[in-house]
Design an enzyme around this catalytic site. Structure first.
Site, PDB file in Angstrom:
ATOM      1  N   HIS A 115     -12.721  -7.030 -17.212  1.00  0.00           N
ATOM      2  CA  HIS A 115     -13.030  -8.099 -18.092  1.00  0.00           C
ATOM      3  C   HIS A 115     -11.918  -8.331 -18.796  1.00  0.00           C
ATOM      4  O   HIS A 115     -10.951  -7.452 -19.254  1.00  0.00           O
ATOM      5  CB  HIS A 115     -14.304  -7.779 -18.964  1.00  0.00           C
ATOM      6  CG  HIS A 115     -14.894  -8.629 -19.812  1.00  0.00           C
ATOM      7  ND1 HIS A 115     -14.252  -8.943 -20.844  1.00  0.00           N
ATOM      8  CD2 HIS A 115     -15.946  -9.362 -19.518  1.00  0.00           C
ATOM      9  CE1 HIS A 115     -15.093  -9.964 -21.545  1.00  0.00           C
ATOM     10  NE2 HIS A 115     -15.968 -10.184 -20.613  1.00  0.00           N
ATOM     11  N   GLU A 194     -13.628 -15.245 -14.530  1.00  0.00           N
ATOM     12  CA  GLU A 194     -13.474 -15.692 -16.026  1.00  0.00           C
ATOM     13  C   GLU A 194     -12.360 -16.926 -16.013  1.00  0.00           C
ATOM     14  O   GLU A 194     -11.140 -16.297 -16.142  1.00  0.00           O
ATOM     15  CB  GLU A 194     -13.102 -14.511 -16.766  1.00  0.00           C
ATOM     16  CG  GLU A 194     -14.299 -13.411 -16.808  1.00  0.00           C
ATOM     17  CD  GLU A 194     -13.805 -12.269 -17.749  1.00  0.00           C
ATOM     18  OE1 GLU A 194     -14.154 -12.290 -18.783  1.00  0.00           O
ATOM     19  OE2 GLU A 194     -12.997 -11.482 -17.369  1.00  0.00           O
TER      20      GLU A 194
END
Length: 278
Positions: A115, A194
């Site tokens: 992430h 992302e």
């Protein structure tokens, strides 16, 4: 197969401490989330859609305990350490870290690795040590992915480019895929994209055309691996993301972005309904 993931970050912190948790006392927080979603999620075909929830480590045991028989929820942790325990080897000298063996023992079936917040943390530590090799973070994440898979976990592997990297997005994402997935059993991995440059207050969200372009690139680069939108699946973009054939699901975090912002189980279920029902 569709994949709907939930990254609960540090949404357990109460508002009086600057957090966004208004739904339950900390000790009851994970239990409430599981209990208030799993029965509704059972109406979806488990052979067609999977639901992963990534909790902060302190909440894993209560989340697993709250699961009922045939619960569709796969409880997961927020990354694992790059080394693990082994019979005849390291028996647990990993203070502050999360070896995959401990996470599996706690009931985790899946983990989120790479992430953007984890990438930033690792990059910051390396920078303090004087490391300028931009591929170092990808190599560390590769070790984490292997440890998780070796313990039987599935992995949601996040990739993405920052605003200063947009012109080189193919090179940046290509290296994240090539190095991060080196010698990895990719059948155990789903990619989350992302668009870091578009996430946050005041930024312009990535549009359908851009997301489609990235998804096609990832599938071509990886031989067709599943990819979900990791920039925030929400009510406002659920229908748009559902219309992209190359996107196989999404990653939810906050469910409310105005007023009493935060994560709310009933809003999470509504986002899923909007996405799956198109």
């Amino acid at each position: 197969m569709k994949h709907i993931y939930l990254n609960l970050k540090r949404f357990d912190v109460p508002t009086e401490f600057g957090g966004v948790n208004r739904i339950a006392p900390v000790a009851e927080w994970a239990e409430l989330i599981v209990k208030n979603t799993q029965e509704e999620l059972k109406k979806y075909d488990s052979s067609q859609v999977e639901f992963g929830m990534y909790f902060p480590e302190a909440h894993l045991l209560s989340a697993v305990k709250a699961k009922t028989e045939e619960s569709p929820i796969k409880v997961g942790c927020q990354s694992v350490y790059r080394a693990d325990t082994a019979v005849g080897g390291n028996f647990g000298a990993f203070t502050t870290n999360r070896p995959a063996s401990a996470m599996v023992s706690a009931g985790c079936e899946t983990t989120i690795i790479g992430h953007c917040e984890e990438r930033n943390d690792k990059a910051g530590i390396l920078a303090e040590a004087g490391v300028t090799d931009t591929d170092a973070v990808n190599r560390l994440l590769n070790q984490e992915i292997k440890c998780a898979i070796d313990r039987g976990m599935t992995v949601l592997y996040c990739i993405g480019e920052k605003s200063e990297e947009q012109e080189q997005w193919q090179e940046v994402l290509g290296k994240q895929l090539e190095i991060g997935l080196k010698d990895v059993d990719t059948s155990k991995v789903v990619i989350a994209y992302e668009p870091i440059w578009s996430i946050g207050p005041g930024k312009t969200p990535a549009g359908k055309e851009y997301i489609t372009k990235i998804a096609r690139f990832v599938k071509e680069k990886t031989g067709g691996m599943d990819i979900v939108y990791g920039g925030g699946l929400k009510q406002d973009n659920a229908a748009m993301l559902a219309s992209i054939d190359e996107i196989d699901g999404g990653l939810i975090a906050l469910t409310r972005f105005q007023g009493e912002i935060g994560y709310y189980p009933e809003e999470y279920l509504e986002i899923i309904r909007l996405y799956i029902e198109g």
